[in-house]
Design a protein around this motif. Structure first.
Motif, PDB file in Angstrom:
ATOM      1  N   LEU A  12     -24.211  14.791 -10.959  1.00 32.30           N
ATOM      2  CA  LEU A  12     -24.882  12.896 -11.030  1.00 32.30           C
ATOM      3  C   LEU A  12     -24.263  12.261 -11.959  1.00 32.30           C
ATOM      4  O   LEU A  12     -24.337  11.086 -12.206  1.00 32.30           O
ATOM      5  N   GLY A  16     -22.831   9.232 -10.688  1.00 37.01           N
ATOM      6  CA  GLY A  16     -24.153   8.582 -10.275  1.00 37.01           C
ATOM      7  C   GLY A  16     -24.047   7.331 -10.143  1.00 37.01           C
ATOM      8  O   GLY A  16     -24.252   6.629  -9.282  1.00 37.01           O
ATOM      9  N   LEU A  24     -25.802   7.151  -2.631  1.00 34.96           N
ATOM     10  CA  LEU A  24     -26.891   7.662  -3.324  1.00 34.96           C
ATOM     11  C   LEU A  24     -27.988   8.177  -2.092  1.00 34.96           C
ATOM     12  O   LEU A  24     -28.668   9.564  -2.371  1.00 34.96           O
ATOM     13  N   PHE A  27     -26.412  11.698  -0.577  1.00 34.49           N
ATOM     14  CA  PHE A  27     -26.475  12.943  -2.014  1.00 34.49           C
ATOM     15  C   PHE A  27     -27.962  13.393  -1.825  1.00 34.49           C
ATOM     16  O   PHE A  27     -28.536  14.212  -1.887  1.00 34.49           O
TER      17      PHE A  27
END
Length: 66
Positions: A12, A16, A24, A27
């Motif tokens: 991340l 990220g 996101l 995830f």
């Protein structure tokens, strides 16, 4: 599992900021999986059924994610 946390935190941190909102969200759903499932997937002992989760596992194994 601390080891699993380290792998996911590094991923991340590395990726990220460049992930889309959809990525996101995926995830986040991936992280909602059980610790045992995540462990099996990350260690390559099993594969997730979801193609989206398979893509995450593949990216976790990519050295560029470090």
């Amino acid at each position: 599992m601390r080891e699993l946390d380290l792998v996911l935190e590094r991923f991340l941190a590395a990726r990220g900021a460049s992930m889309s909102d959809d990525d996101l969200e995926t995830f986040s759903r991936f992280l909602d999986s059980s610790d045992m499932d995540l462990y099996l997937w990350v260690t390559g002992r099993d594969q997730p059924a979801s193609p989206e989760f398979q893509a995450i596992v593949q990216q976790l194994g990519d050295p560029k994610a470090e």
